[in-house]
Every structure is written in C-alpha cells, then in structure tokens.
Enzyme design. Structure first.
Site, mmCIF file in Angstrom:
data_model
loop_
_atom_site.group_PDB
_atom_site.id
_atom_site.type_symbol
_atom_site.label_atom_id
_atom_site.label_comp_id
_atom_site.label_asym_id
_atom_site.label_seq_id
_atom_site.Cartn_x
_atom_site.Cartn_y
_atom_site.Cartn_z
ATOM 1 N NE ARG A 1 23.075 14.363 15.754
ATOM 2 C CZ ARG A 1 24.379 14.310 15.757
ATOM 3 N NH1 ARG A 1 25.034 14.305 16.892
ATOM 4 N NH2 ARG A 1 25.048 14.266 14.638
ATOM 5 C CB SER B 1 26.074 11.118 15.107
ATOM 6 O OG SER B 1 27.437 10.905 14.975
ATOM 7 C CG HIS B 2 28.237 10.333 18.919
ATOM 8 N ND1 HIS B 2 28.082 11.369 18.022
ATOM 9 C CD2 HIS B 2 28.158 10.877 20.145
ATOM 10 C CE1 HIS B 2 27.936 12.507 18.686
ATOM 11 N NE2 HIS B 2 27.973 12.230 19.980
ATOM 12 C CE LYS C 1 24.845 15.642 8.724
ATOM 13 N NZ LYS C 1 26.291 15.668 8.949
ATOM 14 C CG ASP D 1 29.857 7.512 14.214
ATOM 15 O OD1 ASP D 1 30.204 7.094 13.106
ATOM 16 O OD2 ASP D 1 29.314 8.619 14.390
ATOM 17 C CG ASP E 1 26.601 9.160 11.412
ATOM 18 O OD1 ASP E 1 27.377 8.897 12.341
ATOM 19 O OD2 ASP E 1 26.507 10.295 10.915
ATOM 20 C CG ASP F 1 30.022 10.909 10.985
ATOM 21 O OD1 ASP F 1 30.036 10.210 12.017
ATOM 22 O OD2 ASP F 1 29.335 11.947 10.868
ATOM 23 N NE ARG F 2 31.233 11.627 16.465
ATOM 24 C CZ ARG F 2 31.163 12.261 17.625
ATOM 25 N NH1 ARG F 2 31.680 11.726 18.711
ATOM 26 N NH2 ARG F 2 30.560 13.428 17.720
ATOM 27 C CB THR G 1 33.011 22.345 17.443
ATOM 28 O OG1 THR G 1 34.170 22.336 18.267
ATOM 29 C CG2 THR G 1 32.353 20.990 17.481
ATOM 30 C CD GLU H 1 34.872 18.279 13.902
ATOM 31 O OE1 GLU H 1 34.450 19.274 14.493
ATOM 32 O OE2 GLU H 1 34.134 17.420 13.408
ATOM 33 C CD GLU H 2 36.798 17.065 20.351
ATOM 34 O OE1 GLU H 2 36.814 16.088 21.114
ATOM 35 O OE2 GLU H 2 35.758 17.573 19.902
ATOM 36 C CB SER H 3 34.294 14.975 18.261
ATOM 37 O OG SER H 3 34.238 15.589 16.983
ATOM 38 C CE LYS I 1 32.158 13.388 12.742
ATOM 39 N NZ LYS I 1 31.142 14.431 12.638
ATOM 40 N NE ARG J 1 31.227 17.361 23.397
ATOM 41 C CZ ARG J 1 30.543 16.290 23.793
ATOM 42 N NH1 ARG J 1 30.877 15.646 24.904
ATOM 43 N NH2 ARG J 1 29.522 15.839 23.087
HETATM 44 C C1 G16 Z 1 28.944 16.430 15.177
HETATM 45 C C2 G16 Z 1 29.608 17.186 14.077
HETATM 46 C C3 G16 Z 1 31.084 17.254 14.346
HETATM 47 C C4 G16 Z 1 31.346 17.871 15.705
HETATM 48 C C5 G16 Z 1 30.529 17.174 16.759
HETATM 49 C C6 G16 Z 1 30.597 17.979 18.019
HETATM 50 O O1 G16 Z 1 29.465 15.123 15.185
HETATM 51 O O2 G16 Z 1 29.380 16.513 12.854
HETATM 52 O O3 G16 Z 1 31.684 17.988 13.338
HETATM 53 O O4 G16 Z 1 32.683 17.761 16.052
HETATM 54 O O5 G16 Z 1 29.189 17.098 16.371
HETATM 55 O O6 G16 Z 1 29.793 17.412 18.967
HETATM 56 P P1 G16 Z 1 29.514 18.188 20.310
HETATM 57 O O7 G16 Z 1 28.846 19.485 19.935
HETATM 58 O O8 G16 Z 1 28.642 17.254 21.084
HETATM 59 O O9 G16 Z 1 30.839 18.389 20.945
HETATM 60 P P2 G16 Z 1 28.552 13.862 14.893
HETATM 61 O O10 G16 Z 1 29.505 12.715 14.710
HETATM 62 O O11 G16 Z 1 27.706 13.755 16.113
HETATM 63 O O12 G16 Z 1 27.780 14.199 13.660
#
Ligand code: G16
Length: 548
Positions: free
Chosen positions: A25, A115-116, A128, A282, A284, A286-287, A349, A368-370, A381, A501
């Site tokens: 990213r 993603s977000h 990815k 979000d 893409d 997945d969240r 994570t 996941e918490e995220s 996800k 975090r």
């Molecule tokens: C991505 C991964 C998730 C992970 C997150 C952590 O989320 O796909 O499994 O929990 O990164 O983010 P960070 O490292 O910023 O805490 P996503 O939704 O951005 O693809």
C-alpha cells in the site's frame, strides 16, 4: 499480436517498500510513478510462475483502479497468463475475489485496493496477491515477492489493449495476445453464495414485518452489492443503502467502518430516527461495523455473538468447528468457544494467518478487532456476510441488537475493549518505543503502575498449528493481575509515518456492572500501559489521535 510485440522496460526501485499485512500500500503518487506498479506486478509474476494459469482481477474502484487494471492485463498477457476473470469495469470486492478464485478454481487473484485508507489522487492505492485457496498470500510467498522485486531489472508488458477491449464495461470473453479476458458481473456469484448461507426468507419476512435498517456503503465498493442483496433480494426499503454509489475518492471520506469514520451512521443510530439495525463496510468490502438502536457492537463482541449464534443460519446449522481471533482482539470469543467445547485460536494480526485453520477445518469463524469477521465460505474477511449473519440471527431470535448483546454479556461476562491509535508518528520514535519495551519485557512482571500489576509480558510469536511455520515479533502483550490485557503493535497498513496501536481490554464477570462507560472501565489499564510503555515520554503525545 505475438510475443515479439511485447516489450521489456526498466523497473522502478521499490527498495524498502515491503508489503505489509495486506499487500503493498502506498500513496497514489508513488504507485503511479512510471514503472512502480509494473515493478511490483512483475515481482509477483516472477514469484508465482504465471504461464498458462488463470487469475481473478478486480479492485474497489478507487482512483487509479482503471489504469492499474489495464497495466496488469497487458503484463499478464506478456507473462503468458492463460486467462483473467475480470470484474466488470474493474470492480470486485475483496470477498468477491476470494469467492471467485475458489468457485472458478483459479490459480490466484489480484486485488487492487488500499482497503479502508482514503482514495483519490492524494489518497492511497494498493495491490495484493491472493493464492488458489482464495486467501492473502502467506508470508513465504510475500517474502519471495519482495526478493523478486529487489532482484529484477525489467518487466514485460503487452501492446495496446484498447484495440481489443475499448471499455472494461461489456460482459463477455475477449482474446488479447493469446490470453482470454472474461468480464463478469461482480455481484452475481457473491449474492448467490449469500443466498446459500443465509435464510433469506426469514430475513425478508422480518423486513416485511416492519424491521428497518440502514447500510452505509461509504461510497465504496459494497454499494452495488448491498443494493442488490439488501434492497432487491431482501426487500429493504429503497434508500436503506446510503452512500451507495462508489466514487473514486469515496466522496472525500475515509471508508473505514468505525464510530469515528462512519460517524454519520453512528449518530443516526443514536438519534430519534434510528432504524432497528445499522451497518457499514469499508473501501473494499471486507470490514464491517454493526450498530443497533443506541448501541454499538464492538468488533470483538460481534465475533463472540456470531460464534454463539451462527448455528441459527442454514450455512452453519451443523455448528462450528472452532473460532479464531487475532492477538489484539478481545478474548470474548474464547469464552464462547470454551462453553461450546470447540477450539479457540489466537493468531497474529492479518487475515492470512487464518487461512490454514480454515483450510484444515479447525476454525469456522474468524475475527479481528479491526472490524473484520468472516468464515470458511471464503478466505477473506467479509463485511456483507457479517451483516447478513446478524440479520439472520435477529430474524430467528426476534430480539433487538441491544437485547442480544446484553443477553450475551449476562451469559459470558463482558470484555470492555478499546483501541487507541497514535498516528503519523515519526518512524524512529515509534520503533524506539517498541524496541525499548521489548528490551525490558523480562523485568516487567511484578511491576505496578496506576494500581495495576503486570503479571506477564511477551513479544507475541505464533506457530501455525497446521504447517508449523513460525511468525515472531507480532506485537507485545501485557497481561495484568486480575485479567486485564494491553497489546501494542505498529500498524502494517498505514502510508504516512508510523501508527502505534494500543489495544486495551478489561474483563468484567457477570456479577460486575456490564453497562459502564468503556473508557472509564478501562481507565486503570490505559494509565498503567501508558506508563509501562513510556508513551508520553517517547512519543511526546498526551492523547491518542483516534479512540475506537
Ligand atoms: C488488514 C488485514 C487485516 C488486519 C489489518 C491490520 O486489514 O487484512 O487482517 O487486521 O490489516 O491493520 P493494521 O496493521 O493497520 O493494524 P485491511 O482491511 O486493511 O485489509
């Protein structure tokens, strides 16, 4: 066109630009530098030997999506790929890519998304690679990609695609330099899968009976998916899906479904016009965020509630094999697993760490918490999946979100939980904080700060129970006497400086108050962790930037 029409170009260096938890990213300005996307794409091709293979390709529609799709198609042809299954107009949500790889037996897929993270010319872009099981490439492959990126000096690219494919908008099959490009409807297969997993009749009956909902697509990829599934197939009133039109810059928003960035929905759900159910997804898709009338469901709690109730949906009627959560996710789902007599897993994570457990049938639900929850139906996800499982549970139980959550806490106790983010830190200070903390781990047990005594301090390492691979340095866990936990790690998805975090958790059993203000309930563990890690002293910050 024949192979001789393909050209090779010098690559751009991507030194030090290692892919994080979710591919590579970077800012759009970086990704669109001449040769940059091409270098990373060629590195992936070099790592995976693509000749004669089939891949799925699509992205969340953010700025640069279309150009990147064309470049990858031209490079795929030049690298001997047999077939690309492409979402119409280059659009596919991340879970839809995962599903298509599995359904069509493809060899892998390319997901274009950050993603977000915000989009637009000044926003972020990402790429990815997912493997044949539909999941993000495991570390052995991402390491190989990085090694290839450092080693290569040229990339292969085909000729003018527009001669064959003037637009990416027309469904059908096309031949480009010996490679087939099949353009498919991005929603159809995914929606069909959801109909298999969930009781659409029960949800439709609930909605016909007056149940109201609002889904905020945040001008990102889930808009068309949610309109088709929630409004057309399940009968939610037209307009129940808001911000439904995907925009290249997400309307200037930050498509991260949490109370901070999905504030519009959050406020609406706490106001006089609140429907029965609110949700968001979000960039893409997945969240997810789940909100009831006047009540927010924290992602860790959502995973626990879904695990306890999944059997109410047809796709999980036989029960679930196990529940996996990432290390910083609260332990709420562990308690459900224990009561159900099924396995519970704590992984680092990153969704890729769930793949082996899902493939082996050891875990059925992961979270996941995220704000990510999902199951063995795909290897990513899945935001809308979580929304539909919640709706299925609500339809069967006939109770409100608040009642279900309260009942859950009264059964299992409550894990008060919050994440504090310190953003845009200078990388040196952030690394320094983590290094300092790691260096004193053995001295921490027994130390008391803000009335909390450290019981255990560890640098989290994970041994995959299926293939025995080991991932070290996955974040610090501080466990306090009395059961509170704090986890600290640096984000792997940011594109500006570093983000620390700090995840905070305090368990309250069923005889304790279960409706306290979250930050108050966590105040001791917040103060203790800040002191133990030296947050103020090292980062020179007194408050986190985002509390979620
Ligand atoms: C991505 C991964 C998730 C992970 C997150 C952590 O989320 O796909 O499994 O929990 O990164 O983010 P960070 O490292 O910023 O805490 P996503 O939704 O951005 O693809």
């Amino acid at each position: 066109m024949t192979f001789k029409d393909f050209q090779t170009f010098k690559t751009a260096p991507i030194d030090g630009q290692k892919p994080g938890t979710s591919g590579l990213r970077k800012k759009v300005a970086v990704f669109s530098e001449p040769g940059y996307l091409e270098t990373y794409t060629q590195a992936i091709f070099n790592a995976i030997e693509p000749a004669g293979k089939t891949f799925v390709l699509g992205g969340d529609g953010r700025f640069f999506n279309g150009e990147a799709i064309v470049t990858i198609l031209r490079m795929a042809a030049a690298n001997g790929v047999a077939k690309i299954i492409l979402g119409q107009n280059g659009i596919l949500s991340t879970p839809a890519v995962s599903h298509l790889i599995r359904k069509r037996g493809a060899d892998g897929g390319f997901i274009l998304s950050a993603s977000h993270n915000p989009g637009g010319p000044n926003g972020d872009f990402g790429l990815k690679y997912n493997t044949a099981n539909g999941g993000p490439a495991p570390e052995a492959i991402t390491d190989e990609i990085v090694a290839c990126a450092e080693a290569i000096s040229e990339y292969k690219i085909g000729g003018d695609l527009s001669e064959v494919l003037p637009t990416l908008g027309d469904l059908g099959s096309y031949m480009f330099s010996g490679m087939e490009i099949e353009i498919i409807d991005p929603v159809e297969d995914y929606a069909a899968l959801m109909e298999e997993l969930f009781d659409f009749d029960a949800i439709r009956t609930m909605i016909d009976g007056g149940f109201t909902l609002r889904f905020d697509a945040m001008h990102a990829v889930t808009g068309p998916y949610a309109v088709e599934i929630l409004e057309r197939r399940l009968g939610a009133t037209k307009g129940s899906v808001v911000n439904a039109v995907p925009l290249v810059d997400f309307g200037g928003g930050h498509p991260d479904p949490n109370p901070v960035w999905a504030k519009e929905l959050f406020d609406h759900m706490h106001g006089p016009e609140a429907p029965d159910f609110g949700a968001a997804s979000d960039g893409d898709g997945d969240r997810n965020m789940i909100v009831g009338k006047d009540i927010y469901v924290a992602p860790s709690d959502s995973l626990a509630v879904l695990a306890a109730n999944a059997h109410l949906a047809p796709g999980y009627a036989r029960g679930i094999a196990g529940v996996a959560r990432s290390m910083p996710t609260s332990t709420a789902s562990d308690r459900v697993a224990e009561k159900m007599g099924i396995e519970a897993f704590q992984t680092p994570t990153g969704w890729k760490f769930f793949s082996n457990l899902l493939d082996a049938g050891r875990a059925t639900l992961c979270g996941e918490e995220s704000a990510g929850t999902g199951s063995d139906h795909v290897r990513e996800k899945d935001g809308l999946w979580a929304v539909l499982l919640w709706l299925n549970i609500l339809a069967v139980r006939g109770e409100s979100v608040a009642d279900i959550l309260m009942d859950h806490w009264q059964t299992y106790g409550r894990d008060y939980y919050s994440r504090h983010d310190y953003e845009a830190l200078d990388t040196e200070s952030a690394n320094h904080l983590m290094t300092e903390l790691k260096s004193k781990l053995t001295a921490l047990p027994g130390l008391t700060a803000a009335g909390m005594t450290v019981k255990n301090a560890e640098d989290f390492a994970y041994t995959d129970p299926i293939d025995g691979s080991v991932a070290t340095g996955q974040g610090i866990i501080l466990t306090y006497e009395g059961g509170a936990r704090a986890m600290l790690r640096l984000s792997g998805t940011g594109t500006e400086g570093a983000t620390l975090r700090v995840y905070l958790e305090q368990y309250a059993n069923t005889s304790e108050p279960l409706s306290r203000n979250v930050q108050e309930a966590l105040s001791d563990v917040i103060a203790a962790t800040s002191a133990v890690a030296g947050i103020q002293g090292i980062l020179k910050r007194t408050e986190p930037d985002v509390i979620s």
